[in-house]
Design an enzyme around this catalytic site. Structure first.
Site, PDB file in Angstrom:
ATOM      1  NE  ARG A  24      44.020  39.158  45.670  1.00  0.00           N
ATOM      2  CZ  ARG A  24      42.748  39.386  45.966  1.00  0.00           C
ATOM      3  NH1 ARG A  24      42.105  38.563  46.782  1.00  0.00           N
ATOM      4  NH2 ARG A  24      42.100  40.414  45.451  1.00  0.00           N
ATOM      5  CE  LYS A  31      42.112  41.371  39.708  1.00  0.00           C
ATOM      6  NZ  LYS A  31      41.755  40.749  41.002  1.00  0.00           N
ATOM      7  CD  GLN A  83      40.802  53.489  41.518  1.00  0.00           C
ATOM      8  OE1 GLN A  83      40.702  52.496  40.801  1.00  0.00           O
ATOM      9  NE2 GLN A  83      40.552  53.457  42.813  1.00  0.00           N
ATOM     10  CB  SER A 110      34.251  43.016  39.582  1.00  0.00           C
ATOM     11  OG  SER A 110      33.862  43.671  40.766  1.00  0.00           O
ATOM     12  CB  SER A 417      59.726  14.844  -7.238  1.00  0.00           C
ATOM     13  OG  SER A 417      58.460  14.253  -7.114  1.00  0.00           O
TER      14      SER A 417
END
Ligand code: UD1
Ligand code: CA
Length: 473
Positions: A24, A31, A83, A110, A417
């Site tokens: 999703r 994710k 898995q 989770s 400078s």
């Protein structure tokens, strides 16, 4: 799978389900590696797990882009279970069977529920033991339960649960069930393992789902109970980009509240982007639209004006940072003044009361105490002593097209400078460099070096030109 040497005495294993693709999110990134508050979702879950079990008892189930997920969190020392095919949350636990067998209980977290607080895990774990349950489910009652699995209690006012019903399986009259499953549970290992093979994918989800374990255990006479989380936000999952962004906002708001409670003033905190691990001391003021990222530490009595982005930096006390500065991996000591529009690239080390002004870029620079580079300057691979003044438009030429070279500037030096300092080069203490010089040789201590074309003057040149005469050469 790892974990042949298991510790039979350990009571609690933690299994973090982190194998899913996150369809999703419509993202190429797995994710659990999506970030909120500047850190991956999984990092939060691992940190929370660390409060109840050591890393060697914590197992992340990984599958989709497993190597990427493993390397992102390898430094935590947790273990991993593969898995290879993601057939559902129940299947994830089936893959963990051997790893969890030696433990009496298993806490399941989770990987996409990041805001869970250690205190809540602690109460879940305690409730599980008090209730002597086979399965204890952490729940919440959010404003909108749509999308979540629903918890069906045995009766109102009882902690006992009949079943968890997934959104897709809800009957029309179950749509209003208000209590949702967080995807966080504690199981007693023996009844979990005894029933694990009963899980199947003949359901509305078409997956082997862990939520079916509630009904299964209940049917075999085991005790299944639920306890609500203290705050709903703790159990919210991140399934879509909109979910992620909402969790990020919640987390950042709580980070800002934490800092304000500790004495930091943050004006319009909703406009600031402050990562979870940032620390700021009291009496520092942060103006709107400031970003404090990564491992940034800021001392007390600092003023950070609007639009600065500060990442992985350490600022001392009393630092004044004017608007729109960009700082990465740098150090700024007490009382220094930076900006506006300064860019401190990695390795910049700005000394006490030093000034780095507008449109100044630094990289791998040590600028000594009280030294100043106030305007339009580039200092790279350079060490500057104390009380030295770097004039406007000074450039260290540190790169010859192949290699980088160092510039060393001593104490009390005045660099005029628009000078270019061609590295490798040394400018010794108390020396002067005339404006507009191109310096290629060591400037000895106390000397004046001028390295520029001599000025020539042609009297009357302009008038002669106007009158159309050829000016005298
Ligand atoms: C799950 C729960 C739902 C609960 C919700 C809370 C199931 C079936 N449903 O739904 O009841 O309300 O969480 O947020 O469990 N994962 C694996 N291997 C897999 C599938 C998933 O490791 O094969 C991991 C995912 O990476 C994720 C977690 O398990 O971190 C949850 O999976 P997800 O698909 O997000 O479940 P939800 O639909 O949110
Ligand atoms: Ca989810």
């Amino acid at each position: 799978m790892e974990s042949n040497q298991m510790e039979p005495s350990s009571k609690l294993a933690v299994v973090i389900m982190a194998a899913g693709k996150g369809t999703r999110l419509k993202s190429r990134r797995p994710k659990v590696l999506h970030e909120i508050g500047g850190k991956p979702l999984l990092a939060y879950v691992i940190a929370a797990a660390g409060h109840v079990a050591p890393p060697q008892d914590t197992y992340a189930v990984v599958g989709h882009q497993a190597d990427r997920v493993k390397s992102a969190v390898a430094a935590t020392g947790i273990r991993f279970i593969d898995q290879p095919e993601q057939r559902g949350t129940g299947h994830a636990i089936q893959c963990a069977r051997e790893a969890i067998a030696p433990y009496e209980n298993v806490l399941v977290l989770s990987g996409d529920v990041p805001l869970i607080r250690p205190e809540t895990i602690e109460s879940l774990w305690q409730f599980h033991r008090e209730q002597n349950a086979a399965m204890t489910i952490l729940t919440a009652v959010p404003d909108d339960p749509t999308g979540y699995g629903r918890v069906v209690r045995h009766a109102i006012d009882t902690s006992e649960v009949e079943a968890i019903i997934e959104q897709k399986a809800l009957t029309p009259d179950q749509q209003d069930l208000p209590e949702v499953n967080s995807g966080i549970y504690v199981f007693r290992t023996a009844p979990l393992l005894a029933n694990l093979d009963q899980l199947h994918d003949q359901n509305a989800n078409g997956e082997i789902i862990l939520t079916d374990m509630a009904g299964l255990l209940r049917a075999t006479g085991e005790r299944v109970v639920a306890i609500q989380a203290a705050e709903t936000v703790e159990v919210l999952g991140a399934n879509t980009i909109a979910d992620l962004v909402a969790l990020d906002a919640t987390l950042r708001a709580s980070t800002a509240s934490r800092l304000m409670a500790a004495g930091v003033t943050i004006f319009r905190p909703e406009t600031c982007v402050i990562d979870a691990e940032v620390e700021v001391e009291p009496d520092t003021v942060i103006e709107p639209f400031v970003q404090l990222l990564g491992r940034t530490r800021i001392g007390s009595d600092c003023l950070i004006r609007s639009y600065s982005v500060i990442e992985n930096c350490t600022l001392g006390n009393g630092v004044l940072m004017l608007q729109s500065c960009i700082l990465n991996d740098s150090i700024v000591a007490d009382g220094a003044k930076i900006g506006p529009f300064a860019r401190l690239r990695p390795g910049s080390d700005i000394g006490k009361n030093a000034h780095v002004g507008n449109f100044v870029e630094t990289k791998k620079v040590k600028l000594g105490a009280g030294s100043k580079a106030n305007h339009l300057t580039y200092l790279g691979d350079t060490e500057v002593g104390e009380g030295t003044n770097i004039g406007a438009g000074v450039i260290t030429c540190n790169y010859d097209g192949v290699n980088k070279h160092r510039t060393k500037i001593g104490n009390g030096v005045f660099v005029g400078s628009d000078s270019t300092l061609v590295a490798p080069i040394t400018i010794e203490d108390d020396s002067y460099i005339g404006a507009g010089s191109c310096i290629t040789k060591t400037v000895p201590a106390g000397s004046l070096s001028v390295g520029r074309a001599r000025q020539i003057i042609k009297e009357g040149w302009a008038a002669a030109r106007k009158e159309g005469q050829k000016p005298k050469q």
